[in-house]
Scaffold this active site. Structure first.
Site, short mmCIF file in Angstrom:
data_model
loop_
_atom_site.label_atom_id
_atom_site.label_comp_id
_atom_site.label_asym_id
_atom_site.label_seq_id
_atom_site.Cartn_x
_atom_site.Cartn_y
_atom_site.Cartn_z
N LYS A 135 5.27 -6.20 5.78
CA LYS A 135 4.89 -5.58 4.24
C LYS A 135 5.66 -4.53 4.02
O LYS A 135 6.48 -3.98 4.66
CB LYS A 135 3.39 -5.22 4.30
N ASP A 152 -3.43 -1.67 8.86
CA ASP A 152 -2.54 -2.54 8.13
C ASP A 152 -2.75 -4.02 8.42
O ASP A 152 -2.40 -5.06 8.06
CB ASP A 152 -1.21 -2.45 8.34
#
Length: 307
Positions: free
Chosen positions: A17, A145
């Site tokens: 990401k 995350d």
């Protein structure tokens, strides 16, 4: 009670990401920070294979330096497997084979992607059928995350970054990322940010972090030029203070045509936004010629899923 295996070996791929926007609040009493982030999953992936075993074990290889990745119970993917087993009532073990392509300790959530992939892989291997909601609950126990690695796409994260809301992103956004040979410790970067914030001439903190509306408008419009005007990372000053040599690469990328350049997450990976695939390729060539490793990726892409 142990469940029957529904497969002999399961392969799951999960994306790294980028934080297109990252605002960090003051440190809380528990040592954590409230944040507001715009995440985008990009086309740099971690591959995880799960297969039946008598105990829990993990092996790690990849196209990046994996020497710092633990192969014991400190490994986030192995912890994820144990959580699925506990939830599903599975009494056996699993062997996880991880092939990494996301930079280690690079601010792109590679370890979180491994954990998300392990959740999905073990759920499929053991026929647990936990469902998306339960997997998200387990993901939140593993780190801020990990839930996004499960979800993929583009999302807004608040709280510690794990309270997610999908964000509409039209079209494709092209990025050139520049990994670094040595990683940065996320806790160290946050601690350094706190130290910098004692100097108001350097940085000021915010009480309630929020994503700039300009980021959301640009994503909805599929407009990289507008997005470039709003991207921001509060951790960038701390990361650059700890690794000042990153400034040279940031400046080179911006001079070579990037719409914007920023540190990804807690760093030290750098991310450059390009106008289109052709511009990204040109930027990749310039950075490579200057001696940097440069990778062209795009987003948004899917979250962790079985292949």
């Amino acid at each position: 009670m142990s469940r029957a295996y529904v497969a002999d070996r399961v392969h799951v791929r999960a994306p790294g990401k980028l934080n297109l926007f990252f605002e960090v609040g003051d440190v809380q009493d528990d040592g954590y920070h409230e944040v507001a982030s715009a995440y985008q999953a990009v086309s740099l992936y971690e591959d995880v294979w799960a297969e039946p075993a008598a105990d829990y074990s993990v092996s790690v290889s990849g196209t990046v330096d994996v020497s710092g990745v633990p192969e014991d119970d400190r490994n986030l993917a192995l912890r994820a497997a144990r959580l699925v087993a506990q939830k599903a009532g599975h009494t056996g073990g699993v062997h996880l084979e991880i092939v990494k392509h996301v930079p280690v300790a690079g601010g792109m959530g590679g370890g979180s992607a491994d954990a998300a992939a392990a959740l999905v892989a073990c759920d499929a291997l053991w026929g647990a059928d936990l469902g998306a909601a339960q997997l998200q609950q387990l993901a939140a126990r593993l780190g801020a995350d990990v839930p996004f690695s499960l979800m993929g796409g583009t999302a807004i994260g608040t709280g510690r970054g794990d309270q997610l809301s999908p964000a509409l992103a039209k079209g494709r956004f092209d990025w050139v990322i520049v990994p670094s040979g040595a990683g940065l410790s996320t806790p160290e970067v946050y601690a350094h940010l706190d130290a910098l914030r004692t100097r108001p001439d350097i940085l000021s903190s915010v009480r309630t972090p929020a994503v700039d509306p300009g980021v959301l408008h640009a994503l909805r419009a599929g407009d990289p030029i507008a997005l470039a005007e709003s991207v921001r990372n509060d951790l960038q000053a701390a990361a650059l203070s700890l690794r000042p040599e990153l400034r040279e690469a940031l400046e080179l990328g911006e001079e070579a045509g990037a719409l914007a350049g920023l540190v990804s997450g807690s760093g030290p990976t750098l991310a450059f936004l390009a106008a289109d695939p052709e511009s990204a390729l040109e930027l990749q060539v310039v950075l490579s010629a200057a001696g940097y490793e440069a990778l062209h990726v795009h987003g948004p892409v899917h979250g962790a899923r079985v292949l």
